[in-house]
Design an enzyme around this catalytic site. Structure first.
Site, PDB file in Angstrom:
ATOM      1  N   ASP A 288      -7.129  -1.432  -4.495  1.00  0.00           N
ATOM      2  CA  ASP A 288      -8.205  -1.124  -3.550  1.00  0.00           C
ATOM      3  C   ASP A 288      -9.172  -0.098  -4.141  1.00  0.00           C
ATOM      4  OD1 ASP A 288      -6.889  -2.797  -1.727  1.00  0.00           O
ATOM      5  OD2 ASP A 288      -5.840  -1.122  -0.775  1.00  0.00           O
TER       6      ASP A 288
ATOM      7  N   ASP B 229       0.858  -1.182   0.000  1.00  0.00           N
ATOM      8  CA  ASP B 229       0.000   0.000   0.000  1.00  0.00           C
ATOM      9  C   ASP B 229       0.897   1.236   0.000  1.00  0.00           C
ATOM     10  OD1 ASP B 229      -2.451  -1.420   0.154  1.00  0.00           O
ATOM     11  OD2 ASP B 229      -2.239  -1.609   2.328  1.00  0.00           O
TER      12      ASP B 229
END
Length: 166
Positions: free
Chosen positions: A141, A123
């Site tokens: 995401d 991330d």
């Protein structure tokens, strides 16, 4: 050569999402070292911050002993197969179903690749404002979220007619 009448050609969008996701994660892994490095993009609102997640959304089950990696891999595979089968049954012209499904599939595959190769998801997008901070996330995401919201909105509105047009 005759084009299929189902929505499988929309998997090209899924492939694009995977390529963008994996490319952006590669950039984050090389440009944002060491772990936790932060680069402001829009000061006070958006940073690039390298983080890893062994769990699901919001680090759900991240504290597990490692079993969650295989659980999330199996879950992503099962959901991915179900969504591809849904695309097979979806008419190609039904973009309100095919587009969201393609985004979700692409995002799921992008995170699946990370789990398989690295045992965790990379991330790097961090949105925050003053004391508020959203958990760090990635392009996969984003694709999953936009796809899920679009599927819900289009499905909810799909049952209604607008000016006699369905």
């Amino acid at each position: 050569m005759r084009m299929p009448s189902n929505a499988l050609p929309w998997l090209a969008l899924s492939a694009l999402v995977v390529a963008l996701d994996q490319g952006s994660k590669h950039w984050a892994l090389t440009a944002l070292q060491p772990l936790g490095t932060t680069r402001p993009v829009i000061p006070g609102l958006l940073d690039w911050t390298l983080a890893f997640n062994t769990g699901a959304a919001f680090s759900f089950l991240a504290a597990g002993s490692g079993w969650q990696r295989w659980f999330f891999i199996a879950l992503a595979l099962a959901i991915g197969v179900a969504l591809v089968l849904w695309l097979v049954r979806t008419p190609r012209r039904d973009w309100r179903t095919a587009l969201p499904l393609a985004l979700i599939i692409g995002g799921a595959v992008g995170n699946l690749i990370d789990r398989w190769r690295l045992g965790q998801v990379t991330d790097f997008i961090h949105v925050h404002y003053r004391q508020w901070s959203y958990p760090v996330f990635n392009l996969a995401d984003c694709a999953i979220t936009v796809g899920a919201v679009a599927l819900f909105v289009f499905g909810w509105r799909g049952g209604r007619t607008h000016k006699g047009v369905r």
